[in-house]
Design a protein around this motif. Structure first.
Motif, mmCIF file in Angstrom:
data_model
loop_
_atom_site.group_PDB
_atom_site.id
_atom_site.type_symbol
_atom_site.label_atom_id
_atom_site.label_comp_id
_atom_site.label_asym_id
_atom_site.label_seq_id
_atom_site.Cartn_x
_atom_site.Cartn_y
_atom_site.Cartn_z
ATOM 1 N N UNK A 87 31.604 72.809 89.350
ATOM 2 C CA UNK A 87 31.220 71.202 89.771
ATOM 3 C C UNK A 87 29.723 71.805 89.780
ATOM 4 N N UNK A 88 29.374 73.349 90.543
ATOM 5 C CA UNK A 88 27.594 73.000 91.080
ATOM 6 C C UNK A 88 27.343 73.181 89.678
ATOM 7 N N UNK A 89 27.024 73.622 88.338
ATOM 8 C CA UNK A 89 26.637 73.755 87.286
ATOM 9 C C UNK A 89 26.842 71.993 87.550
ATOM 10 N N UNK A 90 27.464 71.801 87.233
ATOM 11 C CA UNK A 90 27.265 69.969 86.527
ATOM 12 C C UNK A 90 26.489 69.444 87.436
ATOM 13 N N UNK A 91 26.561 69.702 88.815
ATOM 14 C CA UNK A 91 26.104 68.502 89.523
ATOM 15 C C UNK A 91 24.293 69.391 89.153
ATOM 16 N N UNK A 92 23.738 69.745 89.174
ATOM 17 C CA UNK A 92 22.426 70.463 88.648
ATOM 18 C C UNK A 92 22.498 70.477 87.388
ATOM 19 N N UNK A 93 23.511 70.033 86.612
ATOM 20 C CA UNK A 93 23.256 69.718 84.398
ATOM 21 C C UNK A 93 22.755 68.062 85.021
ATOM 22 N N UNK A 94 23.622 67.688 86.012
ATOM 23 C CA UNK A 94 23.240 65.983 85.876
ATOM 24 C C UNK A 94 21.788 65.788 86.256
ATOM 25 N N UNK A 95 20.991 66.761 86.935
ATOM 26 C CA UNK A 95 20.216 66.018 87.953
ATOM 27 C C UNK A 95 19.078 66.448 86.881
ATOM 28 N N UNK A 96 19.435 67.739 86.417
ATOM 29 C CA UNK A 96 18.341 67.539 84.763
ATOM 30 C C UNK A 96 18.404 66.776 83.478
ATOM 31 N N UNK A 97 19.662 66.464 82.927
ATOM 32 C CA UNK A 97 19.685 66.158 81.933
ATOM 33 C C UNK A 97 19.630 64.661 81.983
ATOM 34 N N UNK A 98 19.742 64.103 82.751
ATOM 35 C CA UNK A 98 19.564 62.631 83.907
ATOM 36 C C UNK A 98 18.896 61.780 84.864
ATOM 37 N N UNK A 99 17.236 63.015 84.779
ATOM 38 C CA UNK A 99 16.357 62.616 85.768
ATOM 39 C C UNK A 99 16.406 61.429 85.870
ATOM 40 N N UNK A 100 16.487 60.497 85.526
ATOM 41 C CA UNK A 100 15.813 58.874 85.645
ATOM 42 C C UNK A 100 17.368 58.446 86.663
ATOM 43 N N UNK A 101 18.213 59.101 86.186
ATOM 44 C CA UNK A 101 19.478 58.145 86.901
ATOM 45 C C UNK A 101 19.937 59.116 88.165
ATOM 46 N N UNK A 102 19.627 60.289 88.152
ATOM 47 C CA UNK A 102 19.908 61.190 89.250
ATOM 48 C C UNK A 102 18.883 60.868 89.956
ATOM 49 N N UNK A 103 17.653 60.608 89.793
ATOM 50 C CA UNK A 103 16.511 59.558 91.374
ATOM 51 C C UNK A 103 17.036 58.398 91.831
ATOM 52 N N UNK A 104 17.163 57.422 90.773
ATOM 53 C CA UNK A 104 18.226 56.175 90.769
ATOM 54 C C UNK A 104 19.136 56.287 92.269
ATOM 55 N N UNK A 105 20.125 57.258 91.799
ATOM 56 C CA UNK A 105 20.891 57.667 92.360
ATOM 57 C C UNK A 105 21.233 57.624 93.775
ATOM 58 N N UNK A 106 19.480 58.463 94.010
ATOM 59 C CA UNK A 106 19.424 59.236 95.357
ATOM 60 C C UNK A 106 18.137 57.882 95.880
ATOM 61 N N UNK A 107 18.195 57.315 96.150
ATOM 62 C CA UNK A 107 16.539 56.609 96.011
ATOM 63 C C UNK A 107 17.187 55.700 97.414
ATOM 64 N N UNK A 108 16.270 55.980 98.422
ATOM 65 C CA UNK A 108 16.317 56.458 100.270
ATOM 66 C C UNK A 108 16.446 54.112 100.607
ATOM 67 N N UNK A 109 16.022 53.334 99.397
ATOM 68 C CA UNK A 109 16.425 52.411 99.701
ATOM 69 C C UNK A 109 17.685 50.862 99.770
ATOM 70 N N UNK A 110 18.176 52.544 98.229
ATOM 71 C CA UNK A 110 19.184 51.880 97.636
ATOM 72 C C UNK A 110 20.560 52.455 98.957
ATOM 73 N N UNK A 111 20.027 53.503 99.720
ATOM 74 C CA UNK A 111 21.619 54.178 99.989
ATOM 75 C C UNK A 111 21.604 53.520 101.465
ATOM 76 N N UNK A 112 20.136 53.157 101.905
ATOM 77 C CA UNK A 112 20.002 53.141 103.448
ATOM 78 C C UNK A 112 20.146 52.090 103.173
ATOM 79 N N UNK A 113 20.649 50.696 101.965
ATOM 80 C CA UNK A 113 20.705 49.223 102.293
ATOM 81 C C UNK A 113 22.465 48.887 102.053
ATOM 82 N N UNK A 114 22.863 50.268 102.149
ATOM 83 C CA UNK A 114 24.418 50.545 102.035
ATOM 84 C C UNK A 114 25.317 49.533 101.213
#
Lengths: 192, 192
Positions: A87-114
């Motif tokens: 599981x942990x490896x998948x998480x890190x792999x995802x962040x590494x290979x899908x950088x843009x998507x990972x960044x989008x998923x944890x964008x402040x304004x997205x998360x905070x908008x609910x």
DNA sequence: TTCAGCGCGTAGACACTGTCTACTCAATCC
DNA sequence: GGATTGAGTAGACAGTGTCTACGCGCTGAA
């Protein structure tokens, strides 16, 4: 299924997913997505009231993808520690290979908008994380706290590594030691 | 010293720091900063070639502030574990009380542009972290890896807590358990 | 003292963004 | 068969970062 076969709503999301995957978050504007979907810049408004809503739909696809990879990586394994490591490896792999998507998923304004609906997106994954942690440390304190700390650790490694901070600070070119250190810290040293 | 007494370069940074502290990252536009500094929107360009350069200068002030708070919180303490706990608490406090600045400091495009100069900003703090970790776990593996994992854990808690993800997932309203869990995991349970 | 050079701020243009509104137009329904 | 409605178009609007031409006051040398 071809992009043209989908209705516009699904097509916009698909175009966005492709775009952020290939070129990152920067060109992920409302107008660019509409352009690539072959419609005018006003069209998305019929399906997504605001740009943030469209981005949220795209990010949600990222969470679904992550969950699917996690399921795939853990299926067949029964040992909790092994499952957790996968599981942990998948998480890190995802962040590494899908950088843009990972960044989008944890964008402040997205998360905070609910709009993302964390209940649907990240909580299921967190629940299995908690189960595994509970199985590995049955006698200890609240497993949700332990799992939360572990999740935070993995997330922090993913972020800081992606920015190069950890690479610079630790002087290594491999995330693996950090992954192992994080897992060992929270679960005790791995059996040999 | 009044804002008007500073030269424009320093004034722009100060206005930016105030602005992001009071109203977050959203209104932190080039034109708004210029407006509040009482100059035209073209003026900043004489001192910062691009918007990102100005933002980097503002974020750098955030790193300086964080370092100052860390120094203040640890001075007078000699016990490594106590110093480390104080450091961790400062990090989480900073993320909580200066949300906008914290968000700015770890913006992807800022970090990746290389303008921030991680060597000057975060490495000194990381070095003391590494020293403390080495003192607490002298016989173990590379302290930089251990310190990196600990830093990542703290950073992850700060981020995920700020977004409400951890609050939701762990079902508690207090970060303290997560802080303790993270420290205990990486340093062993605290002495009583 | 005069005058060229220059540092620094102004003003406006440009291309771009997200949002809003008026419009078209084909499909649907009574 | 004509009214209604859903969905996409086209243009306006305010806002953004960047770029360029301009002006103005200061400085330093002849």
């Amino acid at each position: 299924m071809n992009d043209q076969d989908m209705d516009l709503k699904a097509r916009l999301v698909q175009v966005g997913v492709d775009l952020v995957t290939e070129e990152g978050t920067q060109p992920l504007t409302l107008r660019e997505i509409a352009r690539r979907a072959g419609v005018s810049h006003g069209a998305p408004r019929r399906h997504f009231p605001t740009h943030l809503d469209l981005l949220s739909a795209i990010a949600r696809r990222g969470f679904e993808d992550l969950a699917a990879r996690a399921a795939e990586a853990t299926e067949g394994r029964t040992d909790p520690r092994e499952r957790l490591t996968a599981l942990a490896r998948v998480y890190l792999d995802f962040a590494r290979t899908r950088r843009g998507m990972f960044e989008l998923m944890f964008r402040h304004d997205l998360l905070e908008s609910g709009r993302l609906g964390l209940r649907d997106t990240s909580l299921p994954l967190f629940a299995t994380l908690t189960e595994l942690v509970a199985a590995l440390r049955p006698d200890d304190q609240d497993p949700r706290i332990l799992a939360g700390a572990l999740w935070a650790g993995l997330h922090g490694v993913a972020q800081l590594w992606g920015w190069g901070s950890l690479r610079l600070a630790t002087g290594t070119d491999d995330v693996e030691p950090l992954l192992r250190a994080t897992l060992d810290a929270h679960l005790g040293p791995a059996a040999r």
